[in-house]
Design a protein around this motif. Structure first.
Motif, mmCIF file in Angstrom:
data_model
loop_
_atom_site.group_PDB
_atom_site.id
_atom_site.type_symbol
_atom_site.label_atom_id
_atom_site.label_comp_id
_atom_site.label_asym_id
_atom_site.label_seq_id
_atom_site.Cartn_x
_atom_site.Cartn_y
_atom_site.Cartn_z
ATOM 1 N N ILE B 113 -11.223 30.024 -11.506
ATOM 2 C CA ILE B 113 -12.634 29.878 -11.106
ATOM 3 C C ILE B 113 -12.758 29.855 -9.581
ATOM 4 O O ILE B 113 -13.684 30.446 -9.019
ATOM 5 C CB ILE B 113 -13.262 28.613 -11.761
ATOM 6 N N GLU B 114 -11.798 29.222 -8.891
ATOM 7 C CA GLU B 114 -11.828 29.200 -7.420
ATOM 8 C C GLU B 114 -11.626 30.608 -6.864
ATOM 9 O O GLU B 114 -12.269 31.004 -5.892
ATOM 10 C CB GLU B 114 -10.728 28.272 -6.881
ATOM 11 N N ASN B 115 -10.707 31.354 -7.492
ATOM 12 C CA ASN B 115 -10.492 32.734 -7.049
ATOM 13 C C ASN B 115 -11.743 33.578 -7.275
ATOM 14 O O ASN B 115 -12.093 34.420 -6.443
ATOM 15 C CB ASN B 115 -9.299 33.351 -7.784
ATOM 16 N N MET B 116 -12.408 33.362 -8.408
ATOM 17 C CA MET B 116 -13.644 34.111 -8.683
ATOM 18 C C MET B 116 -14.685 33.838 -7.607
ATOM 19 O O MET B 116 -15.350 34.753 -7.126
ATOM 20 C CB MET B 116 -14.217 33.680 -10.035
ATOM 21 N N LYS B 117 -14.808 32.571 -7.228
ATOM 22 C CA LYS B 117 -15.796 32.198 -6.199
ATOM 23 C C LYS B 117 -15.458 32.863 -4.869
ATOM 24 O O LYS B 117 -16.331 33.343 -4.155
ATOM 25 C CB LYS B 117 -15.835 30.674 -6.024
ATOM 26 N N MET B 118 -14.158 32.888 -4.555
ATOM 27 C CA MET B 118 -13.728 33.490 -3.302
ATOM 28 C C MET B 118 -14.036 34.995 -3.295
ATOM 29 O O MET B 118 -14.577 35.525 -2.320
ATOM 30 C CB MET B 118 -12.227 33.252 -3.108
ATOM 31 N N ILE B 119 -13.712 35.666 -4.393
ATOM 32 C CA ILE B 119 -13.962 37.114 -4.465
ATOM 33 C C ILE B 119 -15.467 37.388 -4.407
ATOM 34 O O ILE B 119 -15.914 38.331 -3.745
ATOM 35 C CB ILE B 119 -13.318 37.707 -5.740
ATOM 36 N N ALA B 120 -16.234 36.540 -5.090
ATOM 37 C CA ALA B 120 -17.698 36.709 -5.064
ATOM 38 C C ALA B 120 -18.217 36.610 -3.633
ATOM 39 O O ALA B 120 -19.116 37.353 -3.243
ATOM 40 C CB ALA B 120 -18.349 35.656 -5.949
ATOM 41 N N ARG B 121 -17.643 35.708 -2.843
ATOM 42 C CA ARG B 121 -18.042 35.596 -1.431
ATOM 43 C C ARG B 121 -17.694 36.882 -0.677
ATOM 44 O O ARG B 121 -18.441 37.339 0.174
ATOM 45 C CB ARG B 121 -17.326 34.420 -0.764
ATOM 46 N N GLU B 129 -26.972 33.468 -6.679
ATOM 47 C CA GLU B 129 -26.377 34.745 -7.098
ATOM 48 C C GLU B 129 -24.888 34.567 -7.367
ATOM 49 O O GLU B 129 -24.356 35.068 -8.375
ATOM 50 C CB GLU B 129 -26.593 35.801 -6.012
ATOM 51 N N LEU B 130 -24.224 33.827 -6.484
ATOM 52 C CA LEU B 130 -22.786 33.571 -6.647
ATOM 53 C C LEU B 130 -22.538 32.786 -7.939
ATOM 54 O O LEU B 130 -21.650 33.121 -8.730
ATOM 55 C CB LEU B 130 -22.258 32.815 -5.431
ATOM 56 N N LYS B 131 -23.360 31.770 -8.143
ATOM 57 C CA LYS B 131 -23.187 30.915 -9.326
ATOM 58 C C LYS B 131 -23.358 31.744 -10.612
ATOM 59 O O LYS B 131 -22.540 31.657 -11.539
ATOM 60 C CB LYS B 131 -24.231 29.788 -9.265
ATOM 61 N N ASN B 132 -24.416 32.561 -10.631
ATOM 62 C CA ASN B 132 -24.677 33.379 -11.823
ATOM 63 C C ASN B 132 -23.560 34.396 -12.066
ATOM 64 O O ASN B 132 -23.144 34.625 -13.199
ATOM 65 C CB ASN B 132 -26.013 34.115 -11.686
ATOM 66 N N ALA B 133 -23.090 34.996 -10.949
ATOM 67 C CA ALA B 133 -22.037 36.011 -11.077
ATOM 68 C C ALA B 133 -20.750 35.385 -11.613
ATOM 69 O O ALA B 133 -20.078 35.977 -12.470
ATOM 70 C CB ALA B 133 -21.784 36.664 -9.723
ATOM 71 N N VAL B 134 -20.419 34.204 -11.117
ATOM 72 C CA VAL B 134 -19.194 33.538 -11.569
ATOM 73 C C VAL B 134 -19.319 33.143 -13.050
ATOM 74 O O VAL B 134 -18.379 33.315 -13.831
ATOM 75 C CB VAL B 134 -18.875 32.310 -10.678
#
Lengths: 258, 249
Positions: B113-121, B129-134
């Motif tokens: 989940i942390e990696n997903m947040k980083m990639i989303a950034r 938008e970040l929250k929904n995408a993750v």
């Protein structure tokens, strides 16, 4: 995208470099129980070791030498890490650079942020010693703020210029580490610059001395001559311009050498 | 939306000797006008793209085909802006989403989940938008409780699900996808195909590199045949595939 525009775009992408920069520092200690506290512990051990040596050679000392070390060592570490980590900043971000269409200087600023976070972390030891020995902090200490801005400009320029060169020339990083090791001994970091040495060539023509001096003296309540400020500012501006120029030159081919 | 490349050349240096990447050897050679550090310091290059010109129209669905090393991935990365051409011009107008190099850049000690947040950034997302995408990517990946585990404990299939989920969570005008649909088990492939169909419906333009003709038939109307860093043929997909297969024997 022109290189200079890319640098500006990277500065604006502050959420990415701030997050990744802070995370870099935390990441080093992710699988340890004490976490980033290790930075403080190792700093305390190093300072204490140097203090013991000095005490055994020069006899009992007051708190001044401890305070001197507690600010000199983090200031030196900051400058050294700008140069060493800056050289490896793009190499370390290879995976990101090859996968995401982001402006490359983001990963350079990430390194600058990580170095600064580490520096502030190390200053905890200075704060502890200052509290224990009741070292007064007057308004003179506010000069630390412009000093930090000057050092950050130096760091950004150095990291930017060295990042592209570090990708192209793989022996640059070990060469810089070797020079840094030599300069650590030649620069008044752990030895106090006595007046007789102030005019010697190893101090007068040593750029690291001026950069450390402007950070160190405000916190030690000493005054700094305008010449030292001007020289430090010139070094920073010169490094910044040189860094931008080198980045602009290396940018078109840097992706091929990663 | 517009994407075009004009006379683009990409040449990778091939490093055989350490001298080629030594600052001392380079400096010695420059200062001696080439007489010192001569042997082993001459650079050789591989032409990955050779004077490629392509104009991608809005709404195009292009399938890239070609043998390994023909330049498909380099073309996609150049289009994405990751690779700067040695010569030629790239013109782009519109947002770019890319699914290239799945798994590259992941932080092994961080959770999924942390990696997903980083990639989303990295894709420029923030806030809601970040929250929904993750959330969307987490649902797609079906990794459940494993999302809180460090990525170093993941299998390659799990890594692919995680990366594909987050890379495709955002709408972009131009979507560039490189040979990722064949990764993972049959269930993941089916889900990935459905997700790409959804992307195709939302994105103006899609360019996919794949060796799987069925995948290309599913998503593409045009074909581009890459060969030795050049575009050998660009036409209707069936025409290009026929020519490619005929040449391959």
């Amino acid at each position: 995208m022109p290189a200079l525009k890319e640098v500006w775009m990277s500065v604006l992408a502050w959420k990415i470099w701030l997050y990744t920069g802070v995370d870099d520092v935390l990441g080093r200690y992710r699988r340890t129980i004490l976490g980033p506290l290790w930075i403080v512990i190792s700093q305390c051990a190093f300072i204490f070791g140097l203090y013991l040596i000095r005490k055994s050679i020069a006899g009992p000392d007051n708190a001044n030498y401890l305070l001197f070390l507690a600010i000199s060592i983090p200031a030196w570490n900051l400058i050294a890490s700008f140069l060493i980590d800056g050289t490896n900043s793009l190499l370390r971000s290879k995976g990101y650079i090859e996968s995401y269409p982001l402006p490359m200087p983001i990963f350079v600023i990430r390194t600058v942020v990580a170095c600064l976070v580490n520096f502030f972390h190390l200053l905890v030891v200075f704060a502890l010693i200052a509290i224990i020995y009741q070292h007064p902090l007057t308004l003179n200490a506010l000069w630390f703020i412009p000093a930090l801005l000057i050092i950050t400009m130096f760091g950004f320029g150095a990291c930017l210029g060295l990042s592209g060169l570090g990708v192209r020339f793989r022996d640059l990083s070990p060469a810089i580490s070797a020079v840094i090791g030599l300069m650590f001994v030649l620069t008044p970091v752990f030895w106090v610059p006595v007046p007789e040495l102030m005019n010697s060539a190893i101090v007068r023509y040593n750029p690291f001395f001026y950069l450390i001096e402007i950070m160190r003296e405000p916190l030690l309540q000493s005054s700094i001559s305008p010449n030292v400020w001007m020289t430090a500012l010139l070094i920073s501006v010169g490094t910044f311009i040189a860094g931008l120029t080198i980045y602009k030159m290396t940018r078109p081919t840097v992706i091929y050498w990663l | 939306m517009k994407l075009s490349l004009h006379q683009v050349t990409v040449a990778y240096p091939v490093n055989i000797s350490a001298r080629q990447q030594s600052i001392f050897a380079t400096a010695a050679k420059a200062m001696s006008f080439g007489s010192f550090a001569k042997s082993g310091s001459n650079q050789t290059y591989v032409l990955a793209l050779n004077q490629v010109t392509i104009d991608v129209k809005e709404g195009a669905r292009i399938g890239l085909i070609g043998r390994n090393g023909s330049g498909k991935s380099t073309l996609l990365r150049t289009m994405a802006g990751i690779i700067t051409p040695r010569s030629g011009k790239r013109f782009i107008n519109g947002s770019v989403g890319c699914v290239l190099n799945l798994g590259s850049g992941l932080e092994a000690d961080k959770s999924g989940i942390e990696n997903m947040k980083m990639i989303a950034r990295f894709y420029g997302m923030e806030g809601a938008e970040l929250k929904n995408a993750v959330e969307d990517a987490a649902n797609f990946s079906e990794l459940g409780p494993y999302l809180d585990f460090p990525v170093r404990t993941y299998s390659s299939g799990m890594t692919a699900r995680l990366c594909f989920g987050i890379a495709t969570a955002r709408h972009a005008d131009i979507m560039l996808i490189d040979e990722v649909i064949g990764t993972g088990d049959a269930h993941f492939v089916a889900k990935a195909v459905a997700r790409i169909k959804d992307i195709c419906a939302k994105s103006g333009t899609v360019i996919i590199a794949s060796h799987a003709e069925s995948v290309l038939h599913d998503f593409c109307t045009q074909g581009v045949w890459m060969d030795s860093g050049t575009i050998k043929k660009m036409d209707e997909l069936d025409t290009v595939l026929h020519a490619y297969n005929a040449a391959a024997g």
